[in-house]
Scaffold this motif. Structure first.
Motif, short mmCIF file in Angstrom:
data_model
loop_
_atom_site.label_atom_id
_atom_site.label_comp_id
_atom_site.label_asym_id
_atom_site.label_seq_id
_atom_site.Cartn_x
_atom_site.Cartn_y
_atom_site.Cartn_z
N LEU A 166 -4.58 56.12 18.57
CA LEU A 166 -3.39 56.96 18.33
C LEU A 166 -2.85 56.79 16.90
O LEU A 166 -2.71 57.77 16.18
N ARG A 204 4.97 59.71 23.43
CA ARG A 204 5.93 58.91 22.69
C ARG A 204 5.41 58.51 21.30
O ARG A 204 6.15 58.52 20.31
N TRP A 258 5.63 58.46 15.76
CA TRP A 258 5.14 57.68 14.61
C TRP A 258 4.73 58.55 13.44
O TRP A 258 4.41 58.04 12.37
N ARG A 279 13.45 51.82 25.43
CA ARG A 279 12.54 51.93 24.27
C ARG A 279 13.18 52.59 23.06
O ARG A 279 12.84 53.71 22.68
N VAL A 286 14.31 53.23 18.92
CA VAL A 286 13.49 53.37 17.71
C VAL A 286 14.22 52.79 16.49
O VAL A 286 13.87 53.08 15.35
N ASP A 287 15.24 51.95 16.74
CA ASP A 287 16.03 51.41 15.62
C ASP A 287 15.17 50.68 14.59
O ASP A 287 15.42 50.77 13.38
N LEU A 288 14.13 49.99 15.04
CA LEU A 288 13.31 49.21 14.09
C LEU A 288 12.47 50.14 13.21
O LEU A 288 12.22 49.84 12.04
N SER A 309 7.76 44.44 16.99
CA SER A 309 7.48 45.77 17.57
C SER A 309 6.15 46.29 17.02
O SER A 309 5.95 46.36 15.80
N GLU A 315 -0.82 42.41 16.89
CA GLU A 315 -1.79 43.01 17.81
C GLU A 315 -3.03 43.44 17.04
O GLU A 315 -2.94 43.95 15.92
N ILE A 369 8.76 41.70 27.50
CA ILE A 369 8.68 42.74 26.45
C ILE A 369 9.49 43.97 26.84
O ILE A 369 10.29 44.47 26.05
N PHE A 370 9.26 44.49 28.04
CA PHE A 370 9.96 45.70 28.46
C PHE A 370 10.82 45.42 29.67
O PHE A 370 10.40 44.73 30.60
N ARG A 383 -0.15 51.68 33.20
CA ARG A 383 -0.66 50.37 33.62
C ARG A 383 -0.34 50.10 35.07
O ARG A 383 -1.10 49.44 35.78
C1 UD1 Z 1 3.00 49.52 22.01
C2 UD1 Z 1 1.85 49.96 22.87
C3 UD1 Z 1 2.12 49.68 24.35
C4 UD1 Z 1 2.49 48.21 24.53
C5 UD1 Z 1 3.58 47.78 23.56
C6 UD1 Z 1 3.86 46.28 23.61
C7 UD1 Z 1 0.84 51.80 21.68
C8 UD1 Z 1 0.56 53.26 21.60
N1 UD1 Z 1 1.61 51.38 22.68
O1 UD1 Z 1 4.13 50.28 22.42
O2 UD1 Z 1 0.96 49.99 25.10
O3 UD1 Z 1 2.93 48.01 25.86
O4 UD1 Z 1 3.24 48.13 22.22
O5 UD1 Z 1 2.71 45.56 23.37
O6 UD1 Z 1 0.35 51.02 20.87
N2 UD1 Z 1 11.86 48.05 20.40
C9 UD1 Z 1 13.14 48.13 19.87
N3 UD1 Z 1 13.34 48.95 18.80
C10 UD1 Z 1 12.36 49.69 18.22
C11 UD1 Z 1 11.04 49.59 18.76
C12 UD1 Z 1 10.83 48.76 19.85
O7 UD1 Z 1 14.05 47.48 20.37
O8 UD1 Z 1 12.61 50.41 17.24
C13 UD1 Z 1 11.61 47.17 21.56
C14 UD1 Z 1 11.04 47.92 22.77
O9 UD1 Z 1 12.08 48.52 23.54
C15 UD1 Z 1 10.35 46.81 23.52
C16 UD1 Z 1 9.82 45.91 22.38
O10 UD1 Z 1 10.59 46.25 21.23
O11 UD1 Z 1 11.27 46.08 24.28
C17 UD1 Z 1 8.37 46.10 22.05
O12 UD1 Z 1 8.10 47.47 21.88
P1 UD1 Z 1 6.95 47.98 20.88
O13 UD1 Z 1 6.10 46.81 20.50
O14 UD1 Z 1 7.56 48.79 19.81
O15 UD1 Z 1 6.12 48.94 21.84
P2 UD1 Z 1 5.43 50.32 21.47
O16 UD1 Z 1 4.99 50.31 20.05
O17 UD1 Z 1 6.27 51.44 21.96
#
Ligand code: UD1
Length: 429
Positions: free
Chosen positions: A26, A102, A106, A131, A133-135, A173, A199, A338-339, A382
């Motif tokens: 992706l 989602r 990006w 989930r 997107v602040d980061l 993240s 990762e 994580i979630f 999953r």
């Molecule tokens: C990616 C993976 C997903 C995996 C996840 C964690 C892809 C397409 N998806 O999702 O399969 O389960 O990593 O390994 O690669 N967060 C914030 N603010 C942000 C962004 C994230 O608070 O701006 C939080 C999220 O809510 C979550 C944590 O950070 O609690 C990790 O999320 P993130 O690593 O960003 O997951 P994704 O990139 O969405």
């Protein structure tokens, strides 16, 4: 709507080919926005999410051509994508696209880097927690973008392009690290990303960006140092194997018993999950081209795990491991860090007779002697595959509804499993 019917209780033997990683495919597709030259991606998995993202990217001006090979159940085949974004024709990613996929959020970073502007819909709610997107926004601001939120859209501007800076993430993240990496590669000056996600898919994207002309150091560590370029070139890149698919199949074999070679799987991408599986009583050995997973007669030992960013136990294998633990000889505890809300499989597993107690971010699983087949519903990617694992262990018939969730992330799942002796079939319509 398609359903999957499983008759449980078969031991598996044979070879399962591991596809290219969805979570690298992706962001690699999105990297095609960074150059007007051709980006060729090999070993792309044939998945609904990948096809959908390619269609979404077409709206921004990315032409794609897919060279396919005929898929076979036990042979490793991947598709080759040729992508060219000669001109970016639209810098807006509307709600109906971002809400379907989602990761299409990006596109914000490469559109900003290449065109100096982007308007991208906020992804909205999601079945596994809020989930935010602040980061992502923090990273783009650090690279010099001005960001407004207007009517559900992120409106971002960097008329003179992005410029390098230090980005210190307060939390790990994956998505925000991809965004920072993509933006920092087509950018003036040096960027240092601290507390970057480690990762392997991030490393894979970084290696592709290096082929496109960026200089990136620190791959695999939590500090990435990127020397941006004002122009990136075309490249050819081969997507790394999907560690989540490999881990899922390893858990399938641990659950059903049997002897299966995961062709193309790599231990180094999956160390923590393999350690946990070995502790359950499963044998894992390296073969010249993959991993061999064996479990004979031995009961399943209960093992407790906690999800963590890489190299910890992956959240994307949590549901599958829980399915395995439902038949363990004793009690195990799984903590999801994580979630929030990533336990939707629990109530479906309970329909098959699993004994799981949820408290906050922790699930306590008391192994039962037998699961019994039942109709269940797939809720997310999953979670759905954990129901496949439970169905393969259960006595009798399990019917899984809403399998489109599975098609988003698992390539020809039922074919690969039935080629190794599982009684699993798709019922279309
Ligand atoms: C990616 C993976 C997903 C995996 C996840 C964690 C892809 C397409 N998806 O999702 O399969 O389960 O990593 O390994 O690669 N967060 C914030 N603010 C942000 C962004 C994230 O608070 O701006 C939080 C999220 O809510 C979550 C944590 O950070 O609690 C990790 O999320 P993130 O690593 O960003 O997951 P994704 O990139 O969405």
């Amino acid at each position: 709507m398609d359903r999957i019917k499983i008759i449980g209780g078969q031991r598996l033997s044979g070879t399962m080919p591991i596809s290219g990683a969805k979570n690298a495919a992706l962001p690699l597709l999105i990297a095609s926005l960074l150059t007007s030259d051709r980006l060729t991606l090999k070993n792309m998995p044939n998945l609904a999410d990948v096809a959908l993202l390619a269609r979404i990217l077409r709206n921004h001006g990315v032409d794609h051509l897919i060279e396919g090979k005929r898929a076979q159940p036990n042979v490793h085949v991947g598709e080759t994508y040729h992508l060219t974004a000669r001109d970016i024709v639209d810098t807006t990613a509307p709600y109906d696209m971002v809400s379907k996929m989602r990761a299409s959020f990006w596109v914000l970073a490469p559109l900003l880097a290449r065109c100096g502007e982007a308007k991208v819909s906020l992804p909205g709610g999601c079945a596994i927690g809020t989930r935010p997107v602040d980061l992502h926004l923090q990273a783009m601001k650090a690279l010099g973008a001005e960001i407004d939120i207007d009517a559900g859209y992120v409106v971002a501007k960097a008329p003179k392009g992005l410029r390098g800076n230090r980005i210190v993430f307060p939390k790990v993240s994956v998505g925000a690290t991809h965004a920072a990496l993509l933006g920092a590669s087509l950018c003036r000056g040096e960027t240092v990303i601290d507390n970057a996600a480690r990762e392997p898919e991030i490393g894979d994207v970084a290696h592709c960006l290096i082929k496109m002309g960026a200089l990136i150091e620190g791959i695999g560590t939590s500090t990435l140092r990127i020397q941006g370029r004002d122009r990136l070139e075309g490249a050819t890149h081969t997507v790394l194997p999907d560690r989540i698919e490999a881990g899922t199949f390893a858990m399938v074999v641990a659950a059903t018993g049997g002897d299966v070679v995961l062709e193309g799987a790599k231990r180094s991408l999956l160390d923590t999950a393999i350690d946990a599986l070995v502790q359950t009583g499963t044998e894992v050995t390296d073969t010249p081209t993959g991993l061999r997973i064996v479990r004979n007669g031995h009961h399943i030992e209960p093992i407790s795990v906690e999800t963590q960013p890489f190299p910890g136990f992956p959240t994307d294998l949590q549901a599958q491991f829980m399915a395995l633990m439902t038949r363990a000889k004793g009690t195990s505890v799984i903590r999801e860090t994580i979630f929030e809300n990533r336990f939707m499989h629990v109530q479906e597993l309970a329909r098959l007779g699993a004994d799981i107690h949820l408290h906050g971010d922790t699930a306590t699983i008391k192994g039962v002697r037998q699961l019994k087949g039942a109709p269940v519903m797939a809720t997310d990617l999953r979670a759905s595959v954990s129901l496949v694992i439970a169905g393969l262990m259960a006595e009798g018939e399990t019917m899984i509804n809403r399998v489109y969730h599975l098609d988003r992330g698992f390539e020809r799942l039922e074919e690969k499993l039935s080629a190794c002796g599982a009684q699993i079939e798709r019922i279309t319509g």
